[in-house]
Design an enzyme around this catalytic site. Sequence first.
Site, short mmCIF file in Angstrom:
data_model
loop_
_atom_site.label_atom_id
_atom_site.label_comp_id
_atom_site.label_asym_id
_atom_site.label_seq_id
_atom_site.Cartn_x
_atom_site.Cartn_y
_atom_site.Cartn_z
N THR A 101 -12.21 -0.89 14.33
CA THR A 101 -13.15 -1.37 15.11
C THR A 101 -12.66 -2.43 16.24
OG1 THR A 101 -14.16 -2.90 13.71
CG2 THR A 101 -15.11 -0.78 13.86
N CYS B 208 11.93 -7.57 -16.51
CA CYS B 208 10.74 -6.59 -15.88
C CYS B 208 10.07 -6.06 -17.20
CB CYS B 208 11.61 -5.41 -15.59
SG CYS B 208 12.36 -5.98 -13.86
N GLN C 53 -25.96 -9.11 14.80
CA GLN C 53 -25.25 -9.43 15.84
C GLN C 53 -25.20 -8.13 16.67
OE1 GLN C 53 -20.81 -10.00 17.43
NE2 GLN C 53 -21.06 -11.18 15.62
#
Length: 517
Positions: free
Chosen positions: A139, A451, A39
């Site tokens: 970007t 936990c 592209q």
Amino acid sequence: MTSVDYSLYLVTDSTMIPESSTFLKQVEDAINNGATLIQLREKKLSTLEFIERANKVHELTKKKGIPLIINDRIDVALAIDAEGVHVGQDDMPASIARKLLGPNKILGVTCSNEKEAKVVVDEGIADYVGLGTVYKTNTKKDVKDPEGTGPIGIRRMLQVLSQYQKKNGKKIYSVAIGGINHSNASKVLYQCSLPDYSLDGLAVVSCIMANENAAKATSDLAELIKSKPEWLKNISTSSSEAKLENKIKTLIETKPLVHHITNNVVKNFSANVTLAIGASPIMSELAKEYEEFASAIPSLALLVNLGTPSNDLMDIFKHAIRVYNKYGKHIVFDPVACGASKERLESSRQLLNTGQISVIKGNVGEISSIWKLTSTYQKPSGDEKSLMQGVDSIAELSEEQIVQIGREVSIDFKVVVVITGVTNYVIEGLDSLQKVKGGHPLMGYITGTGCSLGSTIAAFVAAKADGTSKPTVNIFDAAVGAVELYNIAGFKAGEVSKTPGTFMTNFIDQLYSCTHI
């Protein structure tokens, strides 16, 4: 239209070129070494300059029979007879773009969420969609989610595409884009998939365009796209149905290390539980040492516990998940109280988007909250009932509902799910379900019993304690062994205890006795 290979889709960026190269050389090296689609994206060139550059790139792509897609500019695409155009949500509407392009050109559309994906399938005119951004990226600045939609968001959009294909018998292809590179390519393809629908490729920018050696960067990426993620290489899918004694034997002989990133309230108790069953605990929030752990220690697993989250700890969690994924080490995630607040559920979303987890362990309220993040979850009309009060589950669900929720979480996140309670459920996909009776009511009066079950599961998985002697591990079988051991010890401790204080001591003793004597 001939078949298009979307697997390695390069989006160009002329602002990233290293000084040692040129724009055309980077593109040519990519084309010659595995890029399957190009592209051309140019935001600042004049129309004439864009056409001149597009012609030069088109000469390169035509030699290899690779389609050239022009970003946004239909006039440029028509001028050079490019194979297609890609439009974003703020560009020309896809319907108009198709009219101008005609029926035989490739048309791609950007989608950032389910709503946008539904618009694309309703129109039914796009050939493919670019889904993202997956991760935070430099970007693209104008994204709807600065942290990225992540695999969770991609899967929800893939559900839309999958339903369209089932209804219409036509496929709209898909590529993921945003923050994808060599470190996460195979992970993205694995995580961004449904049982019956997967991505068709990955779109990348900087990891090739900014690379000093674009040729090698492209060939390496092409290989990664074809390969399995590291953590899949040591997983067995065949069940041994081995006895608990055999699993414990492997655990003791292996003496695995469990790396805890857990809350301050339970560190001491979790460490003692880990030691009692024959494993070794380490509590580390020093991110710089994780690479050394994961690369050098063979029998190692990570336990991520959301009990006391903070912004700094979230960064440590994310770094640890990435490092452990890189070296194929397994991760147990305990989304403590993730249904108690929107922020805790958002924290869980971010961590599950960061990388691949092997086991998610939680009570009914916690797993039901994680279920809200799946691609199959549909938000009900009206107000939703609260599922948690602090760390305690207040969800009122039938066994059938609990199992169904567990299955959907397991399938979507590709994990083994452990749901704790009066009855414990270990679930993997549609076919694997093991119910384990809960240990003792006094366990509910001790901070950390939930936990430290995560610690036990992590130890069994790290040791490959599934009852076989294979170099791979069946995670479901290992998790079942951990849950069985934990609750047997809890039951035995409860029989000789009247109060929580004595129970805690007796519980540690029983864990030791069940594994060492």
